[in-house]
Design a protein around this motif. Structure first.
Motif, PDB file in Angstrom:
ATOM      1  N   GLU A  46       6.919   3.201   5.597  1.00 49.11           N
ATOM      2  CA  GLU A  46       7.936   3.863   4.782  1.00 49.11           C
ATOM      3  C   GLU A  46       7.458   5.203   4.215  1.00 49.11           C
ATOM      4  O   GLU A  46       8.248   5.962   3.662  1.00 49.11           O
ATOM      5  CB  GLU A  46       8.372   2.947   3.627  1.00 49.11           C
ATOM      6  N   GLU A  47       6.150   5.515   4.343  1.00 54.14           N
ATOM      7  CA  GLU A  47       5.597   6.774   3.832  1.00 54.14           C
ATOM      8  C   GLU A  47       4.812   7.508   4.924  1.00 54.14           C
ATOM      9  O   GLU A  47       3.631   7.819   4.762  1.00 54.14           O
ATOM     10  CB  GLU A  47       4.711   6.492   2.623  1.00 54.14           C
ATOM     11  N   ARG A  50       2.176  10.482   4.662  1.00 56.78           N
ATOM     12  CA  ARG A  50       0.789  10.260   4.235  1.00 56.78           C
ATOM     13  C   ARG A  50      -0.145   9.971   5.399  1.00 56.78           C
ATOM     14  O   ARG A  50      -1.369   9.990   5.235  1.00 56.78           O
ATOM     15  CB  ARG A  50       0.733   9.103   3.235  1.00 56.78           C
TER      16      ARG A  50
END
Length: 149
Positions: A46-47, A50
């Motif tokens: 979901e990120e 990063r």
């Protein structure tokens, strides 16, 4: 190394006079390595922004590259999706990981129990990547002592 080069390492196998899936030569292992939380910071799908800045675990880099140089097969087996492949390959290349391929889309959530007709060994990563040692442990297996119907 492409798939054809990997296939050259395989040895023909047979059982009861019939060909079965080929195997690797003795002493060569097929390593399936997780990425997030195993070779670098744990980054959730979901990120993805990063993923390019994840900190590498130096002991993982050194150990995996050593295994690669020894002739073992190194595949990353990750829960990252195909949409994350480019980010992931860029990150691996920037950090100098040597590997043969990557399998995306491993089921998320952990608690894996792999069932296969080939020998499977599993090692849980607990914060330190080293050479492997032999250790006696208790595992779950099929009750193949019972009569098969």
């Amino acid at each position: 190394m492409n798939t054809q080069d990997l296939d050259k390492k395989l040895v023909a196998a047979s059982e009861d006079g019939h060909a079965i899936s080929p195997i690797l030569p003795e002493g060569i292992k097929n390593y399936l390595i997780d990425i997030d939380g195993t070779i670098c910071d744990d980054i959730p799908n979901e990120e993805p922004e990063r993923m390019l800045t994840a900190a590498v675990y130096p002991d993982a880099l050194a150990t995996l590259n050593k295994w690669y140089d020894e002739g073992h097969i190194i595949f990353f087996f990750t829960s990252r999706t195909e949409a994350h492949r480019d980010y992931t390959e860029t990150w691996l290349k920037e950090h100098g990981f040597k590997y043969h391929g990557m399998i995306m889309g491993k089921p998320r959530g952990g608690n894996y129990h792999w069932i296969d007709n080939h020998l499977v060994k599993a090692t849980r990563y607990r914060g330190k990547f080293t050479d492997l040692i032999e250790k006696q442990v208790t595992i779950e297996v099929f009750d193949d002592e019972k009569d098969i119907i």
